[in-house]
Design a protein around this motif. Structure first.
Motif, PDB file in Angstrom:
ATOM      1  N   HIS A  39       0.858  -1.192   0.000  1.00  0.00           N
ATOM      2  CA  HIS A  39       0.000   0.000   0.000  1.00  0.00           C
ATOM      3  C   HIS A  39       0.885   1.230   0.000  1.00  0.00           C
ATOM      4  CE1 HIS A  39      -3.731  -2.206   1.856  1.00  0.00           C
ATOM      5  NE2 HIS A  39      -3.333  -2.718   0.694  1.00  0.00           N
ATOM      6  N   VAL A  40       0.702   2.067  -1.024  1.00  0.00           N
ATOM      7  CA  VAL A  40       1.413   3.346  -1.105  1.00  0.00           C
ATOM      8  C   VAL A  40       0.422   4.439  -0.694  1.00  0.00           C
ATOM      9  CG1 VAL A  40       2.682   4.932  -2.585  1.00  0.00           C
ATOM     10  CG2 VAL A  40       2.879   2.449  -2.935  1.00  0.00           C
ATOM     11  N   VAL A  41       0.742   5.169   0.364  1.00  0.00           N
ATOM     12  CA  VAL A  41      -0.198   6.130   0.963  1.00  0.00           C
ATOM     13  C   VAL A  41       0.327   7.547   0.735  1.00  0.00           C
ATOM     14  CG1 VAL A  41      -1.393   6.826   3.056  1.00  0.00           C
ATOM     15  CG2 VAL A  41      -0.796   4.406   2.693  1.00  0.00           C
ATOM     16  N   TRP A  42      -0.558   8.397   0.115  1.00  0.00           N
ATOM     17  CA  TRP A  42      -0.216   9.781  -0.198  1.00  0.00           C
ATOM     18  C   TRP A  42      -0.885  10.718   0.804  1.00  0.00           C
ATOM     19  CZ3 TRP A  42       3.114  10.164  -4.352  1.00  0.00           C
ATOM     20  CH2 TRP A  42       3.226   9.044  -5.178  1.00  0.00           C
ATOM     21  N   SER A  43      -0.505  11.939   0.721  1.00  0.00           N
ATOM     22  CA  SER A  43      -1.102  12.948   1.627  1.00  0.00           C
ATOM     23  C   SER A  43      -2.504  13.336   1.200  1.00  0.00           C
ATOM     24  CB  SER A  43      -0.211  14.188   1.682  1.00  0.00           C
ATOM     25  OG  SER A  43      -0.086  14.780   0.393  1.00  0.00           O
ATOM     26  N   GLU A  44      -2.849  13.019  -0.060  1.00  0.00           N
ATOM     27  CA  GLU A  44      -4.167  13.335  -0.594  1.00  0.00           C
ATOM     28  C   GLU A  44      -4.443  12.368  -1.733  1.00  0.00           C
ATOM     29  OE1 GLU A  44      -4.346  17.060  -2.677  1.00  0.00           O
ATOM     30  OE2 GLU A  44      -2.236  16.937  -3.280  1.00  0.00           O
ATOM     31  N   PRO A  45      -5.671  12.274  -2.186  1.00  0.00           N
ATOM     32  CA  PRO A  45      -5.948  11.425  -3.338  1.00  0.00           C
ATOM     33  C   PRO A  45      -5.231  11.951  -4.584  1.00  0.00           C
ATOM     34  CG  PRO A  45      -7.961  11.851  -2.133  1.00  0.00           C
ATOM     35  CD  PRO A  45      -6.926  12.768  -1.560  1.00  0.00           C
ATOM     36  N   VAL A  46      -4.528  11.054  -5.257  1.00  0.00           N
ATOM     37  CA  VAL A  46      -3.784  11.437  -6.461  1.00  0.00           C
ATOM     38  C   VAL A  46      -3.910  10.314  -7.487  1.00  0.00           C
ATOM     39  CG1 VAL A  46      -2.099  12.941  -5.292  1.00  0.00           C
ATOM     40  CG2 VAL A  46      -1.651  10.478  -5.466  1.00  0.00           C
ATOM     41  N   ARG A  47      -3.461  10.641  -8.714  1.00  0.00           N
ATOM     42  CA  ARG A  47      -3.406   9.668  -9.796  1.00  0.00           C
ATOM     43  C   ARG A  47      -2.058   9.826 -10.496  1.00  0.00           C
ATOM     44  NH1 ARG A  47      -6.302  14.030 -11.481  1.00  0.00           N
ATOM     45  NH2 ARG A  47      -5.729  14.919 -13.540  1.00  0.00           N
TER      46      ARG A  47
END
Length: 759
Positions: A737-745
């Motif tokens: 699981h790669v977790v970002w600070s916000e939803p991204v694509r």
């Protein structure tokens, strides 16, 4: 004393030197006998002795001691004529004396009788005397003769008068020795060659006298009851027989062909040559001379050298062929007996029934017994067998089967054999027997440039520690099971129990296994082993089996053809992981792995834990070429879970890189780099590693996340934050699981690992 001094003094010097008895000291002489006078001027003889025959056997003996020298022959001559009266017969006669002066018993002391048929006719009689049993020798006196008193006998009616010329004693050695400078004949020193009398002393005397000349052993059978050493060349026309413990050492022509000439039997000659090799400081090797040695039974090498149970000086046997003959003593001895095993005493079977009949070196099978377990020693009084390795699951009492295979060369009777070399020998087992059984212990045994052809059961067997540091190099192992499918094969080329073996540049063809290796620190390099069959979609067996989890092994530059490299812990008496390094320290590099017409489930590298909790702790699989032809295989590597699976949460220090895959559905690598593209905006990207990690492992850690071309948020703005990762996600722990600070694509590359190399 030279031969020139053997001729007696003439009668003119006085008759005191001539006896009318046997010639010994104290016997009467013709000077006082009254029936002999010196005639100074005979017309035929010059000076002569005139004798009046008064005894049935009238004796004339020279009282001087004429030496009998080994290697020399004497010819005694006398000329006689009748003057008047009754005509007697005449012969050469003598007294044979030992060094103490006593008579030599049981020997001939008279020559052939010659009749005097007319008066005044000169008749010459002669005889040849010597130690040796030679054709043409009239009086053979043997080695105990030291000297003789020589003369004549007059036999027949009394009353005749004869005259006898001066007696001659000449050297006749040239009549028997030919070129005396080149050859010494053992018969000249008292050897009889009748197969009964002990000719040891005569052989030793011939050796002492030879002084570099060739010693001839002529036709006959010469019994030698003691050790005999020849420091000079030998030529055997006859043969010798010896007790097992007696040694024949041919220092100047030490090779098998000469021992074959000496003993006349190939098996016996090999045993006696081997015995001499281990009792000889002059020669480090036994040359078989390119000869084929036919065997009708195993060669028990220690029994051939009964004065030694260990040998640790370098010795070699080379340049020949051993072939097993049909109808020989090759049958496997099989015994089934009850015994008790406890993992607390992991190399011992106790309370063994029928133990007296179980042979050391027997192969052991039964429930919970791993491959290539053998009886290393036994204590009949205590009912205990010592094994060459632990059993993995045999706790309690059960029936075990003990099979004693028969080996062409069997070293098992030795406690220790070290630094021994077998070089350039072909073992033609002919499907009747096995090849080589090693000793119970020893270092640096070497088998080099040998062929072991069609063994019935085994090529080289180590029943104990005789394989420590062993070299097996440039050898060919040719199976007797070529035509059998893999599932029916039982033969094994070789096994190892101890450490530090070098198995290099060998070729092995269609055995059940090429090598079963216990111990650590082995170098397996440049071998080609192939084990396929004609069964489409068939199974394949292990070529190399490592039977201990901690291996510290290098497996490189090998050609693995339709076979598996199998790594197990079947020599662990408590196979579940209970501390230690587990499956560790293995290097598999730059090999060719090839298969054809195999089942899709076939794999080239197989790890088989015999108990739960094990993991991999140090494995390098790099630069290998994996190829399946005529059908794909699923994977090149897998875990055999027949007993247990690996613990994938504890994997450490695994490198699986730089390999090529052809005909493989699921290539693998570790670290595993995979690219993923997220088309919708998500804060947590779920990345499936799938089958890309070796052994279907977990994504235990992540080394890197690399952004490809940037990621954008819902507002289409670039996001420059560093994401964090969670490894071992999902129900099978194969997600990252790669977790970002916000939803991204966007698109990223993730480097994930099945191991954790953080110390």
């Amino acid at each position: 004393m030279t031969l020139a001094t053997f001729t007696p003094a003439p009668y003119a010097a006085g008759l005191t030197a001539y006896s009318n008895g046997d010639g010994t000291s104290g016997s009467s002489s013709y000077a006082t006998s009254g029936n002999g006078v010196f005639v100074p001027a005979d017309q035929d003889f010059g000076g002569a002795l005139e004798i009046l025959k008064t005894d049935a056997t009238q004796q004339l003996r020279y009282k001087g001691q004429t030496p009998i020298i080994p290697g020399s022959y004497l010819q005694v001559k006398a000329r006689v004529k009748a003057l008047s009266g009754n005509l007697p017969s005449v012969r050469i006669a003598a007294y044979a004396a030992t060094s103490g002066g006593g008579a030599v018993s049981g020997v001939v002391t008279q020559g052939t009788l010659v009749p005097l048929t007319s008066y005044g006719e000169v008749v010459e009689v002669s005889a040849i005397i010597g130690i040796g049993n030679r054709d043409g020798v009239d009086m053979i006196w043997g080695a105990t003769a030291a000297y003789g008193h020589f003369g004549i006998d007059l036999v027949g009616q009394n009353g005749g008068v004869v005259r006898v010329d001066d007696i001659e004693i000449n050297d006749a050695s040239h009549l028997f020795l030919g070129d005396m400078v080149a050859t010494v004949d053992v018969r000249d020193y008292g050897a009889l060659g009748d197969g009964v009398a002990d000719d040891t002393a005569a052989f030793e005397a011939a050796n002492m006298a030879a002084n570099g000349r060739t010693v001839l052993i002529p036709q006959g059978v010469f019994r030698l009851n003691g050790d005999v050493t020849f420091d000079t060349p030998t030529k055997f026309e006859g043969t010798v027989t010896m007790p097992t413990e007696a040694i024949l050492l041919l220092r100047r022509n030490f090779d098998f062909p000469n021992y074959m000439e000496a003993f006349g039997n190939e098996e016996l000659a090999f045993k006696k040559a081997f015995q001499a090799l281990l009792n000889n400081s002059d020669h480090e090797s036994l040359d078989l001379g390119g000869r084929k040695i036919a065997l009708t039974a195993p060669i028990d090498l220690q029994a051939a050298v009964p004065n030694r149970t260990r040998y640790e000086t370098r010795r070699a046997i080379h340049n020949g062929q051993l072939i097993a003959l049909a109808g020989g003593d090759w049958d496997t001895t099989t015994i089934t007996a009850q015994a008790t095993y406890s993992s607390s005493d992991s190399r011992t079977l106790k309370n063994v029934a029928n133990i007296a009949n179980i042979e050391i070196g027997s192969h052991v099978s039964g429930t919970g017994v791993g491959r290539e377990i053998y009886v290393r020693d036994k204590n009949v009084a205590r009912g205990e067998l010592t094994l060459n390795g632990p059993l993995y699951d045999a706790e309690g009492t059960q029936n075990f089967t003990f099979r004693r295979y028969k080996y062409m060369l069997d070293f098992s009777g030795f406690d220790v054999i070290a630094k021994f070399v077998l070089h350039n020998i072909e073992f033609q087992c002919q499907e009747y027997c096995s090849g080589i059984m090693l000793a119970g212990a020893g270092t640096i045994f070497t088998v080099r440039d040998c062929f072991i052809t069609t063994p019935k059961d085994r090529g080289i067997t180590s029943m104990g520690g005789g394989c420590q540091g062993m070299f097996v190099e440039r050898c060919q192992f040719l199976s007797s099971e070529n035509d059998l499918p893999v599932s029916q094969r039982t033969s094994i080329a070789l096994n190892v129990n101890a450490n530090d073996v070098k198995l290099r540049n060998c070729c092995s063809e269609r055995f059940r296994h090429f090598a079963v290796l216990s111990g650590q620190n082995h170098l397996i390099f440049g071998n080609h082993f192939f084990q396929g069959d004609s069964v489409n979609g068939g199974i394949r067996s292990a070529g190399v089996v490592l039977a201990e989890a901690y291996a510290s092994c290098v497996f490189t530059n090998n050609y693995v053809d339709n076979a598996t490299f199998e790594w197990t812990n079947e020599r662990d008496p408590n196979p579940a992981f209970n501390g230690g390094f587990s499956f560790s320290s293995m290097d598999i590099t730059s090999n060719i792995f090839l298969s054809g017409e195999v089942a899709t489930s076939f794999s080239y590298i197989l790890i088989k834990p015999y108990g739960a909790g094990h993991f991999i702790n140090g494995l390098n699989v790099a630069g290998n070429r994996f190829r399946s032809i005529n059908g794909y295989v699923d994977r090149v590597e897998r875990v055999d879970t027949s007993f247990a699976d690996l613990n994938f949460t504890r994997m450490r220090n695994i490198r699986f890189t730089g390999n090529s895959f052809h005909g493989v559905s699921k290539p693998v690598t570790n670290p595993y780099i995979l690219e993923t593209e997220q088309n919708s905006n998500e804060q947590t990207w779920v990345i499936e590693t799938g089958a890309g990690l070796p052994f279907e492992g977990r994504s235990l850690s992540v080394d890197a996340v690399i952004v490809r071309g940037g990621v954008r948020n819902a507002g289409n703005a670039l996001n420059y934050d560093n994401p964090f990762v969670r490894a071992q996600q999902g129900p099978n722990a194969d997600q990252v699981h790669v977790v970002w600070s916000e939803p991204v694509r966007g698109k990223i590359a993730v480097t994930t690992r099945m191991d954790n190399d953080v110390v």
